[in-house]
Write an enzyme that holds these catalytic residues in place. Sequence first.
Site, PDB file in Angstrom:
ATOM      1  N   VAL A  80      -6.126 -13.484 -26.303  1.00 39.20           N
ATOM      2  CA  VAL A  80      -7.523 -13.731 -26.678  1.00 39.20           C
ATOM      3  C   VAL A  80      -7.811 -12.935 -27.937  1.00 39.20           C
ATOM      4  O   VAL A  80      -7.710 -11.701 -27.947  1.00 39.20           O
ATOM      5  CB  VAL A  80      -8.493 -13.305 -25.558  1.00 39.20           C
ATOM      6  N   CYS A  81      -8.145 -13.618 -29.023  1.00 39.06           N
ATOM      7  CA  CYS A  81      -8.466 -12.948 -30.286  1.00 39.06           C
ATOM      8  C   CYS A  81      -9.964 -12.711 -30.359  1.00 39.06           C
ATOM      9  O   CYS A  81     -10.746 -13.659 -30.455  1.00 39.06           O
ATOM     10  CB  CYS A  81      -8.012 -13.788 -31.476  1.00 39.06           C
ATOM     11  N   LEU A  82     -10.347 -11.454 -30.336  1.00 36.24           N
ATOM     12  CA  LEU A  82     -11.768 -11.097 -30.339  1.00 36.24           C
ATOM     13  C   LEU A  82     -11.920  -9.689 -30.890  1.00 36.24           C
ATOM     14  O   LEU A  82     -11.234  -8.757 -30.442  1.00 36.24           O
ATOM     15  CB  LEU A  82     -12.325 -11.172 -28.907  1.00 36.24           C
TER      16      LEU A  82
END
Length: 300
Positions: A80-82
């Site tokens: 998850v890119c955040l």
Amino acid sequence: MKEWRILERDLPESIFVRVYENRIDLLRAVIVGAAGTPYHDGLFFFDIAFPSDYPARPPLVYYHSFGLRLNPNLYENGRVCLSLINTWGGKKCERWNPNESTILQVLLSIQALVLNEKPYYNEPGYTMWPGRALRQRQSMVYNENAFYLSCQTMLILLRLPPRNFDGFVNWHFRVRSQAILSACQAYSSGKVTVGSYTSDGSGSSTVDEDVVSRLFKGLLGGLYPELVAAFSSTGASVEHFVEQPKLELEAASYKADGEPAKKKENKEKRGFSISKILGKLKKVFGMKNRVKHLCSSSST
């Protein structure tokens, strides 16, 4: 734990979590896709682990992708890119702050910033350019793919629901099945942009000419009978969705690069009627309890 109190008090109705009594370092969450996005009515599962020095370091977040890439920020391998969990760049104020950041903020960020109405623009460098027809068209096509993959995810979840969420998965799709199938019909008509459909018809973005691609119509037409059968197995009342107007399978022959293949001169237009699978659907037909927003279990 302070985090649990925050979740019990402030968790919205569209996010559900399960914590484990014997593993307080683990949490499983499911986010319901919001209306107005290509993810509407879908379920998106995330496993969250708290490092031993939490909150000095952000939580580790894993997305149950089932091998499908339906968002630029959600990878097939579960990454998850955040910015908030330090897996993507960003300003200092957007990154994890041990003194202020919470798991609730992480879940809300995924729902609002990742599963949004125009995920195409989440790609690095794909900034919003109002009036740029090419970018807008690419964004619409991305939404079509996101909705199609979201529907595929629904089928996978109904076959293999995450542990301790099987009852919730069945309940959710039994309740939302009619809205999902109605949206499929609206999008297949070509007159409603993906993500803009509402179950009562209000607020839908309708036009006089097709706004969805032929490829998307064909893919969705092929998936529709599977959705009807899967929703029927939950006990949902979907009988009136069986006999429907033809959903065109115009994408039967496409090149690998997405361009339509050259049609043979006298080839007839192909399509199918959902009514043809009536016999198959009648063979299939369960679930009642809704899980609480926050509940506990003794195992993962």
